[in-house]
Design a protein around this motif. Structure first.
Motif, PDB file in Angstrom:
ATOM      1  N   UNK A 118     -27.702  -2.141-105.546  1.00  0.00           N
ATOM      2  CA  UNK A 118     -27.385  -2.130-106.894  1.00  0.00           C
ATOM      3  C   UNK A 118     -26.704   0.174-106.254  1.00  0.00           C
ATOM      4  N   UNK A 120     -25.697   3.722-107.737  1.00  0.00           N
ATOM      5  CA  UNK A 120     -25.389   4.477-108.802  1.00  0.00           C
ATOM      6  C   UNK A 120     -25.031   6.208-108.478  1.00  0.00           C
ATOM      7  N   UNK A 211     -22.522   5.489-113.456  1.00  0.00           N
ATOM      8  CA  UNK A 211     -23.696   5.027-114.190  1.00  0.00           C
ATOM      9  C   UNK A 211     -24.022   4.464-115.528  1.00  0.00           C
ATOM     10  N   UNK A 212     -23.322   3.986-115.712  1.00  0.00           N
ATOM     11  CA  UNK A 212     -24.213   3.594-116.789  1.00  0.00           C
ATOM     12  C   UNK A 212     -23.917   1.804-116.529  1.00  0.00           C
ATOM     13  N   UNK A 213     -23.180   1.160-115.952  1.00  0.00           N
ATOM     14  CA  UNK A 213     -22.905  -0.038-115.588  1.00  0.00           C
ATOM     15  C   UNK A 213     -23.063  -0.529-113.970  1.00  0.00           C
ATOM     16  N   UNK A 214     -23.121   0.940-113.142  1.00  0.00           N
ATOM     17  CA  UNK A 214     -24.313   0.579-111.666  1.00  0.00           C
ATOM     18  C   UNK A 214     -22.589   0.047-110.581  1.00  0.00           C
ATOM     19  N   UNK A 216     -21.912  -2.666-107.359  1.00  0.00           N
ATOM     20  CA  UNK A 216     -22.087  -3.554-107.053  1.00  0.00           C
ATOM     21  C   UNK A 216     -21.817  -4.605-106.201  1.00  0.00           C
ATOM     22  N   UNK A 223     -15.740  -7.255-114.104  1.00  0.00           N
ATOM     23  CA  UNK A 223     -15.124  -6.045-115.140  1.00  0.00           C
ATOM     24  C   UNK A 223     -14.091  -6.317-114.905  1.00  0.00           C
TER      25      UNK A 223
END
Lengths: 293, 380
Positions: A118, A120, A211-214, A216, A223
């Motif tokens: 992940x 970020x 920043x919230x969900x990362x 990958x 999403x």
């Protein structure tokens, strides 16, 4: 549930909802031009986040985000040029299958380039644990950024499709391809442009939610499913509808968690989607073909 | 017999003999790993580890003079693919043993297959059900879920915690952990006030955490291997929760700590000692193995070592140990595996027996925490 917790669930719902909406809006541009759903939209979101993280090693955050949006727009245009542009009969079904293929291609390429970890971006304001108090509830400043970007996207896309010549030409393309061609519109170039714009919107969404969900390599599909849900729910092609549907879905999900075991969250949201599609196939805020006329 | 006839006979004989001779000179090891797909963070380091080890073993002359041939199959974490690859490896490739699969779901899908075909299986997956009940040909190298839960509960007792909230993801790993937590809580004097399951692809968990906050618990336990485990700690701290947060051994990936930033500080979780190899005292019996694996892996692949690659390391280590005496015979290797004692691996010291096909004790776990963005042993 006392008032503070009520507001907290509401805030959680707004967080979910704006993430869905900001992703969902990207579906509208390609739809508005070609009448198809781009199944690689989630991958554009992932790509935006990934490129921004990579650029941020060398550039300040705003420049990295701008760079990521431009790079992803380039990728979107390139993909259209390579895979779709030359199709002699770009039927809807054909283009849908092509976009599914593209989504797999981008995902696997991202796995090769960035690996499985992940990644970020830093919080635009504050850090991972900072929050703003709102009537007893706490909200991460990043959520406010997502809301702001959402609002900006609604304004820009609505203005673009309603009031600019280029936007109208793109809608004409979807509404009646042959008719638009007869009127001398450069249909194929407009489709290329729609892929670039859609990719750019996806990338911006990918940066602001990162920043919230990362981010990958495989996050696009998850999403995209939620984004797709709200795009349908709000009425395809309708940006404001997507935001309203996103908020509605997010808030319903959040209060579902408060009342039922959290595992039922997705069941409830899918049930709502099915219900709406049965009763109003054009979505809550869609006016059917009229939006594209 | 004419000269020509005898010559052709000799040729025929050698043609028949050569492949057999070749087969006897090599040991074929199959591996079914989720190199790509949603569990690639497990399968990718596992495959890299095996390739590195096999190259090393062969450079040192192989096992008992026989070169090892490694056949890696990428299952993409799909149980269906794992089944067809297992059949292929067992029936066509005739491998001596199979290492993997990476995930618990895949392992359970081929457990019966390994048992029926009498092929040793060394799983790199966590769930307890893989070795409980024991199947004679099935082994696993990661520590058990139940041991992780017990270590967490023991730590809670020390900290005076008795009321907890539990979060878990809707995957095989999350469910197995949740079951163990619920099973073991009462006997350790722990009360589960609220327990919630979330989608493994969740992008934000504020609502779930709000529910836990409303329940007034003394600590949170989260059980997942996805990015969600780094999201949940952020959401908890954003909501002003200052209670201790415990995670499973799935948190042993420094990438998640980097992703969660300051929110990861103070998270407590059980893990193998690989993550703190350098900090271990020289007297620790695992230190040598851990430091050499870590430095070899990081030098070769230019990425941080993870405990998951370590599970493949242990599987190959145990198999090589068993094949030294068992040779190319599946049944003999199985018997050797069951008798292995005191094998020092990355997850702990393995003592196999007829009733324990994992062979690790509670002491295989160390309680770790995060300090200044790094894993450190939790102060006792």
């Amino acid at each position: 549930v006392n008032l503070a917790f009520f507001i907290q669930y509401l805030v959680a719902g707004i967080t979910y909802g704006t993430i869905y909406a900001v992703v969902g809006m990207g579906f509208n541009i390609i739809y508005n031009t070609t009448g198809i759903i781009n199944f690689a939209q989630g991958e554009f979101v992932m790509l935006g986040g990934m490129v921004a993280v990579s650029l941020h090693h060398h550039l300040p955050l705003p420049a990295a985000i701008a760079g990521a949006v431009l790079v992803t727009m380039g990728v979107g245009a390139l993909i259209e040029l390579i895979f779709i542009h030359w199709l002699s009969k770009p039927t809807v079904l054909r283009m849908i299958i092509v976009t599914i293929g593209i989504s797999i291609l981008i995902r696997e390429a991202a796995l090769l380039v960035w690996g499985h970890d992940v990644r970020v971006l830093p919080y635009f304001t504050g850090n991972e644990i900072s929050s703003i108090s709102l009537g007893g509830a706490l909200i991460s400043p990043q959520v406010i950024w997502v809301v702001a970007v959402c609002a900006l996207m609604v304004l820009l896309t609505t203005a673009f499709f309603q009031w600019t010549m280029l936007g109208r030409q793109m809608r004409a393309c979807a509404s009646n391809r042959v008719g638009a061609a007869v009127c001398g519109l450069p249909i194929r170039s407009l489709v290329t442009l729609s892929f670039a714009l859609s990719a750019g919107m996806g990338a911006l969404a990918g940066c602001v939610v990162c920043p919230i969900t990362y981010t990958q390599y495989g996050m696009g599909t998850g999403l995209a499913i939620k984004g797709f849900t709200v795009a349908i729910l709000g009425g395809l092609g309708n940006s404001l509808g997507a935001v309203a549907a996103g908020l509605l879905l997010g808030i319903v999900e959040s209060f579902t968690v408060s009342a039922l075991p959290a595992a039922y969250k997705d069941t409830v949201s899918i049930a709502i989607l099915l219900g709406v599609l049965f009763l109003r196939p054009s979505g809550l805020f869609g006016a059917g073909a009229a939006t594209r006329a | 017999m004419t000269k020509a006839m005898s010559a052709s006979l000799a040729l025929l004989a050698s043609a028949l003999l050569v492949p057999q001779a070749l087969a006897q000179d090599t040991i074929k090891v199959g591996a079914i790993l989720a190199v790509t797909g949603p569990a690639s963070f497990l399968g990718s380091p596992e495959a890299k580890t095996l390739e590195m080890m096999v190259a090393d073993i062969n450079a040192k002359g192989g096992i008992g003079g026989k070169k090892v041939v490694l056949i890696v199959k990428d299952s993409g974490a799909s149980a269906e693919k794992a089944v067809s690859f297992a059949k292929q490896l067992i029936e066509e490739e005739k491998v001596l043993a199979i290492i993997g699969p990476s995930t618990s779901g895949e392992t359970m899908a081929i457990k019966a297959l390994a048992e029926e075909s009498k092929t040793p299986l060394l799983s790199c997956a966590a769930a307890e059900v893989i070795v409980n009940p024991v199947a004679s040909y099935v082994y696993k190298t990661p520590q058990k879920d139940s041991q992780a839960v017990i270590r967490i509960f023991q730590q809670m007792k020390k900290m005076g915690i008795s009321k907890i909230g539990v979060l878990s993801s809707n995957t095989g790993f999350g469910k197995a952990g949740k079951d163990q937590i619920e099973k073991l809580a009462t006997e350790h004097g722990i009360q589960i006030v609220v327990s919630e399951v979330y989608d493994s692809k969740a992008t934000d968990l504020t609502a779930e955490v709000t529910k836990i906050k409303a329940a007034n618990v003394q600590a949170i336990v989260n059980w997942s291997i996805e990015p969600a485990q780094a999201i949940v700690i952020k959401n908890a701290r954003q909501l002003g929760l200052t209670i201790p947060i415990f995670q499973s051994h799935g948190f042993g990936n420094i990438g998640y700590v980097k992703a969660a930033g300051v929110a990861a500080e103070g998270v407590i979780f059980p893990a193998g000692r690989l993550l703190i190899a350098e900090e271990l005292p020289a007297s620790n019996p695992q230190k040598k193995v851990l430091v050499s694996y870590k430095s070899d892996y990081e030098a070769k692949y230019k990425e941080d070592v993870s405990t998951f690659g370590g599970h493949a390391y242990d599987a190959m280590l145990l198999l090589a140990e068993a094949a030294k005496k068992g040779g190319n015979d599946r049944a003999k290797v199985r018997a050797e595996l069951e008798g292995l004692k005191g094998v020092v691996g990355t997850a702990g010291i393995f003592n196999m027996s007829a009733t324990d096909h994992n062979g690790l004790g509670l002491d295989a776990f160390e309680m770790l925490t995060v300090k200044d963005g790094r894993f450190v042993p939790l102060a006792p």
